[in-house]
Enzyme design. Structure first.
Site, mmCIF file in Angstrom:
data_model
loop_
_atom_site.group_PDB
_atom_site.id
_atom_site.type_symbol
_atom_site.label_atom_id
_atom_site.label_comp_id
_atom_site.label_asym_id
_atom_site.label_seq_id
_atom_site.Cartn_x
_atom_site.Cartn_y
_atom_site.Cartn_z
ATOM 1 N N HIS A 61 0.849 -1.188 0.000
ATOM 2 C CA HIS A 61 0.000 0.000 0.000
ATOM 3 C C HIS A 61 0.889 1.245 0.000
ATOM 4 O O HIS A 61 2.066 1.181 0.367
ATOM 5 C CB HIS A 61 -0.895 0.019 1.236
ATOM 6 C CG HIS A 61 -1.931 -1.051 1.255
ATOM 7 N ND1 HIS A 61 -2.985 -1.042 2.143
ATOM 8 C CD2 HIS A 61 -2.087 -2.177 0.503
ATOM 9 C CE1 HIS A 61 -3.744 -2.095 1.946
ATOM 10 N NE2 HIS A 61 -3.209 -2.806 0.959
ATOM 11 N N GLU A 99 1.059 3.793 1.979
ATOM 12 C CA GLU A 99 1.636 4.122 3.285
ATOM 13 C C GLU A 99 2.780 3.184 3.661
ATOM 14 O O GLU A 99 3.788 3.627 4.222
ATOM 15 C CB GLU A 99 0.559 4.076 4.385
ATOM 16 C CG GLU A 99 -0.580 5.034 4.179
ATOM 17 C CD GLU A 99 -1.757 4.450 3.405
ATOM 18 O OE1 GLU A 99 -2.875 4.964 3.569
ATOM 19 O OE2 GLU A 99 -1.570 3.475 2.632
ATOM 20 N N CYS A 141 -2.199 -0.135 7.502
ATOM 21 C CA CYS A 141 -1.357 1.042 7.302
ATOM 22 C C CYS A 141 -1.406 1.979 8.502
ATOM 23 O O CYS A 141 -0.382 2.530 8.907
ATOM 24 C CB CYS A 141 -1.781 1.767 6.031
ATOM 25 S SG CYS A 141 -1.458 0.786 4.544
ATOM 26 N N CYS A 146 -6.073 2.185 5.723
ATOM 27 C CA CYS A 146 -6.680 0.963 6.244
ATOM 28 C C CYS A 146 -6.057 0.653 7.607
ATOM 29 O O CYS A 146 -5.100 1.302 8.030
ATOM 30 C CB CYS A 146 -6.467 -0.195 5.268
ATOM 31 S SG CYS A 146 -4.750 -0.787 5.184
#
Length: 138
Positions: free
Chosen positions: A58, A60, A91, A88
């Site tokens: 992701h 992040e 993260c 999410c």
């Protein structure tokens, strides 16, 4: 952090999101920026789950890896994160474990998140004061 600086960083987060989709790295447009408290960019990253065949890639998570490598530290408590969408739970947890205490995002988290937890729920279970500001539109 002043609104003008956050808006400037948010535009960059959206540009990172657009870039990963444009390059075919991801079918999900997410981008993130790490900056110091003065607004200087430390690192920026996008979601590369498709390119890397890695569900943890992701924006992040990629951002954290870049920042750790560049700064040669794992304590990011002196930095802020700006993302184009609410992180999410994976993260959010990683960022909080890295010491980040200021989160700024624009859009709500992705529908269908599993588990269906977002930044705010993770922050409620965390120690210390964490600033969360969502719904930032530029």
């Amino acid at each position: 952090m002043d609104k003008k600086t956050i808006n400037r960083l948010m535009i960059i987060a959206f540009e990172e999101a657009d870039l990963v989709v444009e390059k075919g790295y991801s079918n999900r447009p997410f981008g993130a920026v790490l900056a110091d408290k003065k607004g200087n960019i430390i690192a920026k990253a996008g979601n590369t789950t498709k390119r890397d065949n890695d569900i943890t890639a992701h924006a992040e998570m990629n951002l954290l890896k870049k920042a750790f490598k560049k700064l040669k530290i794992v304590d990011l408590s002196e930095y802020i994160i700006v993302v184009n969408a609410e992180p999410c739970s994976m993260c959010a947890t990683a960022c909080i474990k890295a010491g980040i205490k200021e989160f700024y995002y624009s859009l709500p988290r992705e529908k269908g998140c599993n588990p269906n937890l977002g930044l705010k729920e993770v922050v409620l279970k965390s120690k210390g004061k964490i600033i969360v500001e969502g719904g930032i539109y530029v």
